[in-house]
Design a protein around this motif. Structure first.
Motif, PDB file in Angstrom:
ATOM      1  N   ILE A   2       0.870  -1.294   0.239  1.00 44.12           N
ATOM      2  CA  ILE A   2      -0.243  -0.255   0.043  1.00 44.12           C
ATOM      3  C   ILE A   2       1.049   1.279   0.104  1.00 44.12           C
ATOM      4  N   PRO A   3       0.730   2.456  -1.142  1.00 39.46           N
ATOM      5  CA  PRO A   3       1.604   3.204  -0.771  1.00 39.46           C
ATOM      6  C   PRO A   3       1.391   4.309   0.013  1.00 39.46           C
ATOM      7  N   LEU A   4       2.438   5.039   0.552  1.00 41.59           N
ATOM      8  CA  LEU A   4       2.645   5.953   1.362  1.00 41.59           C
ATOM      9  C   LEU A   4       2.019   7.044   1.461  1.00 41.59           C
ATOM     10  N   ALA A   5       1.435   7.924   1.285  1.00 43.50           N
ATOM     11  CA  ALA A   5       0.798   9.274   0.958  1.00 43.50           C
ATOM     12  C   ALA A   5       0.999  10.483   1.957  1.00 43.50           C
ATOM     13  N   ILE A   6       1.830  11.650   0.781  1.00 42.14           N
ATOM     14  CA  ILE A   6       2.144  12.519   1.471  1.00 42.14           C
ATOM     15  C   ILE A   6       1.671  14.204   1.397  1.00 42.14           C
ATOM     16  N   ILE A   7       0.924  14.854   2.150  1.00 48.00           N
ATOM     17  CA  ILE A   7       0.317  15.324   1.661  1.00 48.00           C
ATOM     18  C   ILE A   7       1.571  16.778   2.381  1.00 48.00           C
ATOM     19  N   GLY A   8       1.549  17.262   0.871  1.00 46.50           N
ATOM     20  CA  GLY A   8       1.821  19.047   1.360  1.00 46.50           C
ATOM     21  C   GLY A   8       1.729  20.160   1.880  1.00 46.50           C
ATOM     22  N   GLY A   9       2.897  20.988   3.005  1.00 46.04           N
ATOM     23  CA  GLY A   9       1.924  22.149   3.000  1.00 46.04           C
ATOM     24  C   GLY A   9       3.294  23.308   2.768  1.00 46.04           C
ATOM     25  N   SER A  10       3.061  24.483   2.742  1.00 50.30           N
ATOM     26  CA  SER A  10       3.718  25.524   2.501  1.00 50.30           C
ATOM     27  C   SER A  10       5.203  25.058   2.371  1.00 50.30           C
ATOM     28  N   GLY A  11       5.638  25.823   0.591  1.00 47.97           N
ATOM     29  CA  GLY A  11       6.804  25.019   0.074  1.00 47.97           C
ATOM     30  C   GLY A  11       6.898  23.808  -0.169  1.00 47.97           C
ATOM     31  N   PHE A  12       5.503  23.195  -0.615  1.00 48.34           N
ATOM     32  CA  PHE A  12       5.693  21.699  -1.407  1.00 48.34           C
ATOM     33  C   PHE A  12       3.746  21.369  -1.545  1.00 48.34           C
ATOM     34  N   SER A  13       3.942  22.388  -2.648  1.00 47.51           N
ATOM     35  CA  SER A  13       3.139  21.937  -4.022  1.00 47.51           C
ATOM     36  C   SER A  13       3.510  20.790  -4.606  1.00 47.51           C
ATOM     37  N   GLY A  14       4.655  21.443  -4.907  1.00 49.35           N
ATOM     38  CA  GLY A  14       5.358  19.941  -5.624  1.00 49.35           C
ATOM     39  C   GLY A  14       6.338  19.370  -4.403  1.00 49.35           C
ATOM     40  N   LEU A  15       6.710  17.644  -5.318  1.00 51.78           N
ATOM     41  CA  LEU A  15       7.836  16.980  -4.296  1.00 51.78           C
ATOM     42  C   LEU A  15       9.076  16.437  -4.748  1.00 51.78           C
ATOM     43  N   PRO A  16       9.538  17.983  -4.654  1.00 50.87           N
ATOM     44  CA  PRO A  16      11.346  17.617  -5.240  1.00 50.87           C
ATOM     45  C   PRO A  16      12.004  16.111  -5.328  1.00 50.87           C
ATOM     46  N   VAL A  47       4.677   6.268  -3.999  1.00 53.64           N
ATOM     47  CA  VAL A  47       3.819   7.313  -2.995  1.00 53.64           C
ATOM     48  C   VAL A  47       2.886   7.913  -3.893  1.00 53.64           C
ATOM     49  N   LEU A  48       1.797   8.286  -2.486  1.00 50.50           N
ATOM     50  CA  LEU A  48       0.951   9.344  -3.714  1.00 50.50           C
ATOM     51  C   LEU A  48       1.178  10.820  -3.099  1.00 50.50           C
ATOM     52  N   PHE A  49       0.692  11.469  -3.777  1.00 52.23           N
ATOM     53  CA  PHE A  49       1.307  13.078  -2.848  1.00 52.23           C
ATOM     54  C   PHE A  49       0.197  14.101  -3.252  1.00 52.23           C
ATOM     55  N   VAL A 237      12.942  16.175   2.423  1.00 46.61           N
ATOM     56  CA  VAL A 237      12.542  15.254   0.796  1.00 46.61           C
ATOM     57  C   VAL A 237      13.902  13.956   1.477  1.00 46.61           C
ATOM     58  N   GLY A 238      14.267  13.979   2.153  1.00 40.91           N
ATOM     59  CA  GLY A 238      15.634  12.950   2.117  1.00 40.91           C
ATOM     60  C   GLY A 238      15.034  12.329   3.642  1.00 40.91           C
ATOM     61  N   VAL A 239      14.200  12.821   4.683  1.00 40.01           N
ATOM     62  CA  VAL A 239      13.785  11.843   5.273  1.00 40.01           C
ATOM     63  C   VAL A 239      12.489  11.318   4.614  1.00 40.01           C
ATOM     64  N   LEU A 240      11.619  11.531   3.976  1.00 41.64           N
ATOM     65  CA  LEU A 240      10.383  10.549   3.169  1.00 41.64           C
ATOM     66  C   LEU A 240      10.787   9.897   3.050  1.00 41.64           C
ATOM     67  N   THR A 241      12.278  10.406   1.521  1.00 47.45           N
ATOM     68  CA  THR A 241      12.658   8.450   0.521  1.00 47.45           C
ATOM     69  C   THR A 241      12.853   7.760   1.990  1.00 47.45           C
ATOM     70  N   ASN A 242      14.077   8.132   3.050  1.00 46.43           N
ATOM     71  CA  ASN A 242      13.875   7.096   3.499  1.00 46.43           C
ATOM     72  C   ASN A 242      13.089   6.189   4.889  1.00 46.43           C
ATOM     73  N   LEU A 243      11.692   7.093   4.708  1.00 44.65           N
ATOM     74  CA  LEU A 243      10.595   6.844   5.315  1.00 44.65           C
ATOM     75  C   LEU A 243      10.037   5.637   4.672  1.00 44.65           C
ATOM     76  N   ALA A 244       9.711   6.159   3.328  1.00 52.06           N
ATOM     77  CA  ALA A 244       9.289   5.162   1.941  1.00 52.06           C
ATOM     78  C   ALA A 244       9.723   4.368   1.441  1.00 52.06           C
ATOM     79  N   THR A 245      11.294   3.834   1.543  1.00 50.30           N
ATOM     80  CA  THR A 245      12.085   2.869   0.991  1.00 50.30           C
ATOM     81  C   THR A 245      11.720   1.734   2.167  1.00 50.30           C
ATOM     82  N   VAL A 246      12.618   2.616   3.627  1.00 51.03           N
ATOM     83  CA  VAL A 246      12.326   1.190   4.576  1.00 51.03           C
ATOM     84  C   VAL A 246      10.805   0.473   5.501  1.00 51.03           C
ATOM     85  N   ARG A 247       9.560   1.514   5.345  1.00 48.25           N
ATOM     86  CA  ARG A 247       8.787   0.696   5.679  1.00 48.25           C
ATOM     87  C   ARG A 247       7.940  -0.567   5.248  1.00 48.25           C
TER      88      ARG A 247
END
Length: 247
Positions: A2-16, A47-49, A237-247
């Motif tokens: 099941i994909p992880l979903a990320i909700i972007g806030g201020s500064g994250f209209s996209g996800l680098p 992931v979902l964004f 982005v580094g934290v999210l990449t690690n989270l998505a990869t290892v979970r």
């Protein structure tokens, strides 16, 4: 998985670093979402964004359709949702550019659609929100920060205010007396709606300014906020990449 979903806030209209595969407009019982739900790869994981303020950051906090956003993410298969949150720091540890994973929240918002159980369908349901964030996902976020070399504050009380204006110094003093460590505008009803929908929800907060009356300069400027936000993006982005990869 099941994909992880990320909700972007201020500064994250996209996800680098997100390699987009598709974007889907999702019809919901609550109307339109802030943007199409994007599916892609972050590192080795799918992931979902969804940017909560919209693709051009045009939606103020009190106009976001939180119900539609969370319903759409669940409809697309998400069970775990990480909400990115730009916040102002209130207590001394929560200085600009600090990362934090809050464990409690106080809701000061009003006039928002706070429940999917609004009396129009079905029966009223009362959810338990003693612990408003999913502890499993909170610990995973904290671990991802550690594994990527990021210092993180692993608890904290998020004060959710109405916005879009920033707070007065007197309001911030009140929130501090109430026990708030940080202040933002989008943490509620997002957290409670996630609980209603059975989603495992946690927040990764990043401090972009001292709250009103807490800094040395006296006035909060968008230049200050944007500069501090820029210092946080790559780390997050580094934290999210690690989270998505290892979970």
């Amino acid at each position: 998985m099941i994909p992880l979903a990320i909700i972007g806030g201020s500064g994250f209209s996209g996800l680098p670093s997100l390699l987009v595969s598709d974007a889907q407009t999702v019809a919901t019982p609550f109307g339109e979402t802030s943007a199409p739900v994007t599916r892609g790869r972050l590192g080795d994981a799918e992931v979902l964004f969804l940017p909560r303020h919209g693709p051009s950051h045009h939606l103020p906090p009190h106009r976001i359709n939180y119900r539609a956003n969370l319903w759409a993410l669940r409809n697309c298969g998400a069970e775990h949702v990480v909400a990115l949150a730009a916040v102002g720091g209130i207590t001394p540890r929560f200085a600009p550019t600090v990362l934090a994973v809050p464990d409690q929240i106080i809701d000061y918002t009003y006039g928002r659609e706070h429940s999917i159980h609004d009396g129009t369908t079905g029966t009223v349901e009362h959810i338990d929100l003693t612990t408003p964030y999913c502890e499993e996902l909170r610990q995973a976020l904290i671990s991802a920060c550690t594994h990527t070399g990021q210092t993180v504050i692993d608890t904290g009380v998020y004060g959710a205010t109405q916005g879009p204006r920033l707070e007065t110094a007197a309001e911030i003093r009140r929130y501090e007396r109430d026990g708030c460590d940080m202040v933002g505008m989008t943490g509620m009803p997002e957290a409670s709606l996630a609980r209603e929908l059975g989603l495992c929800y946690a927040s990764l907060a990043f401090v972009v300014n001292w709250a009103a009356g807490k800094g040395d300069d006296g006035i909060i400027t968008m230049q200050e906020i944007e500069a501090n936000l820029a210092l946080c993006v790559e780390r997050i982005v580094g934290v999210l990449t690690n989270l998505a990869t290892v979970r």
